[in-house]
Scaffold this active site. Structure first.
Site, short mmCIF file in Angstrom:
data_model
loop_
_atom_site.label_atom_id
_atom_site.label_comp_id
_atom_site.label_asym_id
_atom_site.label_seq_id
_atom_site.Cartn_x
_atom_site.Cartn_y
_atom_site.Cartn_z
N VAL A 1 0.71 -1.28 -0.14
CA VAL A 1 0.03 -0.15 0.04
C VAL A 1 0.82 1.32 -0.04
CG1 VAL A 1 -1.91 -1.14 1.10
CG2 VAL A 1 -0.23 -0.02 2.47
N HIS B 1 -4.32 -4.49 -2.21
CA HIS B 1 -4.72 -3.85 -0.66
C HIS B 1 -4.80 -2.67 -0.54
CE1 HIS B 1 -3.05 -8.21 0.26
NE2 HIS B 1 -4.25 -8.36 -0.41
P1 OAD Z 1 4.90 -10.85 4.51
O1 OAD Z 1 5.45 -10.03 5.62
O2 OAD Z 1 3.94 -11.69 4.83
O3 OAD Z 1 6.19 -11.56 3.80
C1 OAD Z 1 7.42 -10.77 3.31
C2 OAD Z 1 8.09 -11.65 2.45
O4 OAD Z 1 9.17 -11.00 2.10
C3 OAD Z 1 8.67 -12.95 3.05
O5 OAD Z 1 8.61 -14.02 2.35
C4 OAD Z 1 10.15 -12.49 3.32
O6 OAD Z 1 11.12 -13.65 3.17
C5 OAD Z 1 10.39 -11.63 2.20
N1 OAD Z 1 11.56 -10.57 1.93
C6 OAD Z 1 12.00 -10.02 3.25
N2 OAD Z 1 13.00 -9.29 2.80
C7 OAD Z 1 13.09 -9.28 1.36
C8 OAD Z 1 13.99 -8.71 0.45
N3 OAD Z 1 14.77 -7.83 0.71
N4 OAD Z 1 13.89 -9.22 -0.58
C9 OAD Z 1 13.15 -10.42 -1.12
N5 OAD Z 1 12.35 -10.77 -0.30
C10 OAD Z 1 11.96 -10.39 0.98
O7 OAD Z 1 4.40 -9.82 3.48
P2 OAD Z 1 3.08 -10.28 2.22
O8 OAD Z 1 3.48 -11.43 1.72
O9 OAD Z 1 3.35 -9.04 1.57
O10 OAD Z 1 -2.23 -7.31 3.91
O11 OAD Z 1 1.85 -9.96 3.12
C11 OAD Z 1 0.75 -10.14 2.55
C12 OAD Z 1 -0.44 -9.38 3.24
O12 OAD Z 1 -0.22 -9.69 4.52
C13 OAD Z 1 -0.07 -7.80 3.44
O13 OAD Z 1 -0.36 -7.21 2.06
C14 OAD Z 1 -0.87 -7.26 4.24
C15 OAD Z 1 -0.39 -8.34 5.25
O14 OAD Z 1 -1.39 -8.60 6.38
C16 OAD Z 1 -2.97 -6.46 4.37
O15 OAD Z 1 -2.74 -5.42 4.77
C17 OAD Z 1 -4.31 -6.91 3.66
#
Ligand code: OAD
Length: 257
Positions: free
Chosen positions: A112, A128
């Protein structure tokens, strides 16, 4: 640091991805919080992430908002300020550059923070929502009145209703038009990159598999394998801000022949 994915070893997967990108008509880059981590925006589920420090029950659903609008508005105002201060990182920039090298590229993001637009991507679907927008829960007007530090809830300047961030909260539906277009782009994609997402939040997490079932070559870029990794065609382990520029440089070199 250089992950060496495209320079050392030349794994079969690397040349496969390169070849697919060179010939792709349509590419989707699907991003999660990990793409913005190197800009300084905390992720949700990594150690020290947002949902370790805050409770979604108290902040990210409509019930919590109605019970304590000042708390929820204040938390989002704080996050908005953080996101205004940070800058797109080389991962965001590489995605915007890749758009210039392929016929069609759609960014489908769960974030977001608005960083893809600031990096120069033009076709962006924000599943989102966007924290920089707000709307009134009564008249739906974009009625941002700013956030003051007083203990009063921020209210709509037109009708006095409560003003909320334009983000999707737990228990809410995604905008059907936005998820519909993301689904369509995923079905059409020849290459689908799933970047920096844990793959745990649905319906967004369905998209890599939707793309794969429709024939796309699906590659994950993540610092650690996600919940989806074992089902995808390939996984590149490394920070998005390092891996993506390498991928895009390789495509650029290949396209120059
Ligand atoms: P998460 O916090 O669940 O996952 C983050 C991912 O990024 C993990 O798999 C990490 O291993 C990876 N990661 C961290 N640093 C990184 C880097 N430098 N390069 C590559 N990968 C990296 O975040 P989301 O999957 O985005 O929803 O979470 C999904 C949704 O959950 C969000 O949009 C939010 C949250 O609740 C809402 O707000 C509706």
């Amino acid at each position: 640091m250089n992950s060496g994915y495209f320079t050392a070893g030349r794994r079969t997967g690397a040349s496969e991805l390169l070849d697919r990108l060179e010939h792709a008509q349509s590419v989707v880059v699907f991003t999660g919080a990990g793409i913005s981590a190197e800009s300084g925006v905390p992720t949700f589920r990594d150690p020290g992430g947002i949902w370790e420090r805050f409770k979604p029950d108290e902040l990210a659903n409509v019930r919590a908002f109605l019970a304590n609008p000042v708390l929820v508005q204040g938390w989002y105002a704080h996050r908005r300020q953080l996101m205004e201060r940070v800058k797109p990182n080389p991962g965001h920039v590489a995605i915007a550059e890749l758009e210039q090298l392929v016929p069609k590229l759609t960014v489908v993001t769960q974030n977001v923070d608005g960083l893809h637009a600031r990096a120069g991507s033009s076709d962006i679907l924000e599943l989102h929502g966007n924290i920089h927008r707000t709307y009134c829960i009564d008249c739906r007007e974009d009625a941002r009145a700013g956030h003051d530090e007083s203990n009063e809830a921020v209210r709509c300047r037109y009708c006095g209703g409560l003003v909320r961030p334009d983000v999707v909260w737990f228990g809410e539906m995604l905008d059907p038009d936005v998820i519909g277009r993301a689904d369509e782009a995923s079905r059409e994609a020849d290459v689908f990159l799933s970047v920096g997402t844990s793959g745990l939040v649905y319906p967004a997490a369905d998209l890599p598999l939707v793309a794969q079932r429709s024939g796309a070559y699906v590659v994950e870029i993540n610092i650690a394998p996600s919940a989806l990794a074992e089902y995808l065609d390939d996984c590149i382990t490394g920070p998005a801000g390092e891996v993506l520029p390498e991928v895009v440089d390789a495509v650029r070199r290949a396209s120059r022949g």
